[in-house]
Design a protein around this motif. Structure first.
Motif, PDB file in Angstrom:
ATOM      1  N   ASP A  15       0.843  -1.193   0.000  1.00 53.36           N
ATOM      2  CA  ASP A  15       0.000   0.000   0.000  1.00 53.36           C
ATOM      3  C   ASP A  15       0.878   1.243   0.000  1.00 53.36           C
ATOM      4  O   ASP A  15       2.043   1.207   0.422  1.00 53.36           O
ATOM      5  CB  ASP A  15      -0.945   0.016   1.209  1.00 53.36           C
ATOM      6  CG  ASP A  15      -0.195   0.069   2.535  1.00 53.36           C
ATOM      7  OD1 ASP A  15       0.193   1.177   2.950  1.00 53.36           O
ATOM      8  OD2 ASP A  15       0.017  -0.995   3.141  1.00 53.36           O
ATOM      9  N   ALA A  16       0.327   2.337  -0.494  1.00 53.14           N
ATOM     10  CA  ALA A  16       1.093   3.574  -0.648  1.00 53.14           C
ATOM     11  C   ALA A  16       1.576   4.160   0.682  1.00 53.14           C
ATOM     12  O   ALA A  16       2.732   4.586   0.779  1.00 53.14           O
ATOM     13  CB  ALA A  16       0.270   4.596  -1.434  1.00 53.14           C
ATOM     14  N   ALA A  19       4.622   2.233   1.841  1.00 50.02           N
ATOM     15  CA  ALA A  19       5.739   2.475   0.929  1.00 50.02           C
ATOM     16  C   ALA A  19       6.339   3.856   1.166  1.00 50.02           C
ATOM     17  O   ALA A  19       7.560   4.028   1.158  1.00 50.02           O
ATOM     18  CB  ALA A  19       5.275   2.332  -0.514  1.00 50.02           C
ATOM     19  N   ILE A  49       0.954   2.880  -5.901  1.00 44.14           N
ATOM     20  CA  ILE A  49       2.107   2.996  -5.001  1.00 44.14           C
ATOM     21  C   ILE A  49       3.251   3.726  -5.696  1.00 44.14           C
ATOM     22  O   ILE A  49       3.872   4.631  -5.132  1.00 44.14           O
ATOM     23  CB  ILE A  49       2.558   1.602  -4.534  1.00 44.14           C
ATOM     24  CG1 ILE A  49       1.470   0.960  -3.666  1.00 44.14           C
ATOM     25  CG2 ILE A  49       3.877   1.685  -3.757  1.00 44.14           C
ATOM     26  CD1 ILE A  49       1.713  -0.503  -3.349  1.00 44.14           C
TER      27      ILE A  49
END
Length: 211
Positions: A15-16, A19, A49
């Motif tokens: 998931d962003a 990250a 992402i």
């Protein structure tokens, strides 16, 4: 060595926000898994992402024996910077791909490691050999197996690394980079405290060596 001499890749991001946390903690690269795995992401999620990350963080896609056309399409769609190959891909496959590649080689024995020089790639990632596994096992291998090994491409060390042993690994192997996944997880999820501790430990060892 300088504090930036060993590159750090956090693999298996899903998931962003996580990250971004890895990037903020100092990760040089993040890995997105497209092969069958509990960490697998869809191209759509991977693209999200990649687009969220700062521009100087390397986006690496991890594949296992995927058709070359599929790899190229996903790389273009997501905006990947590098491809990491964890299957039985041949040197010819790597040439055909025409992308910046990292080839994973299992630390099975010395002969297997020496054959890594047959691959026309940008780096060689050496991971623990587990029959039937493609990585992410959380188990180390005997790093002495790498002693005196002459590789044409830079060496990335993987396999069971975590904040408690990565300093020793870096001091002994002196790799170009290190790759971690399960070693910075709690209950199967990336842990921001562990990611930060892992990165800080690598930097501390590099600064100490430089001094």
């Amino acid at each position: 060595m300088t504090d930036q001499s060993v590159r750090i890749k956090i693999c298996g991001l899903q998931d962003a926000p996580t990250a971004l946390a890895a990037a903020k903690a100092g990760a040089d690269a993040i890995g997105l898994v497209f092969a069958p795995s509990r960490r697998r992401v869809t191209p759509e999620r991977a693209r999200e992402i990649c687009q969220a990350l700062p521009p100087l963080v390397t986006r690496v896609g991890v594949f296992v024996d995927s058709p070359a056309d599929e790899v190229r399409q996903i790389a273009d769609f997501c905006g990947l910077d590098s491809i990491q190959l964890h299957g039985q891909e041949s040197p010819g496959y790597c040439r055909q791909l025409s992308l910046r590649c990292i080839k994973a080689i299992p630390a099975r024995d010395r002969v297997t490691l020496e054959r890594a020089n047959d691959y026309p790639v940008s780096a060689i990632l050496v991971d623990t050999f587990i029959p039937g596994s493609i990585g992410g096992s959380g188990q180390t291998f005997h790093w002495q197996l790498l002693e005196g090994l002459s590789l044409k491409a830079p060496l990335i060390l993987a396999g069971g690394l975590h904040p408690g042993n990565v300093g020793r690994a870096v001091a002994l192997v002196r790799p170009y980079g290190v790759d971690v996944s399960s070693g910075v997880e709690v209950n199967g999820q990336k842990d921001r405290v562990l990611m930060k501790a892992f990165i800080q430990r690598v930097r501390e060892v590099c600064v100490g060596a430089a001094g």
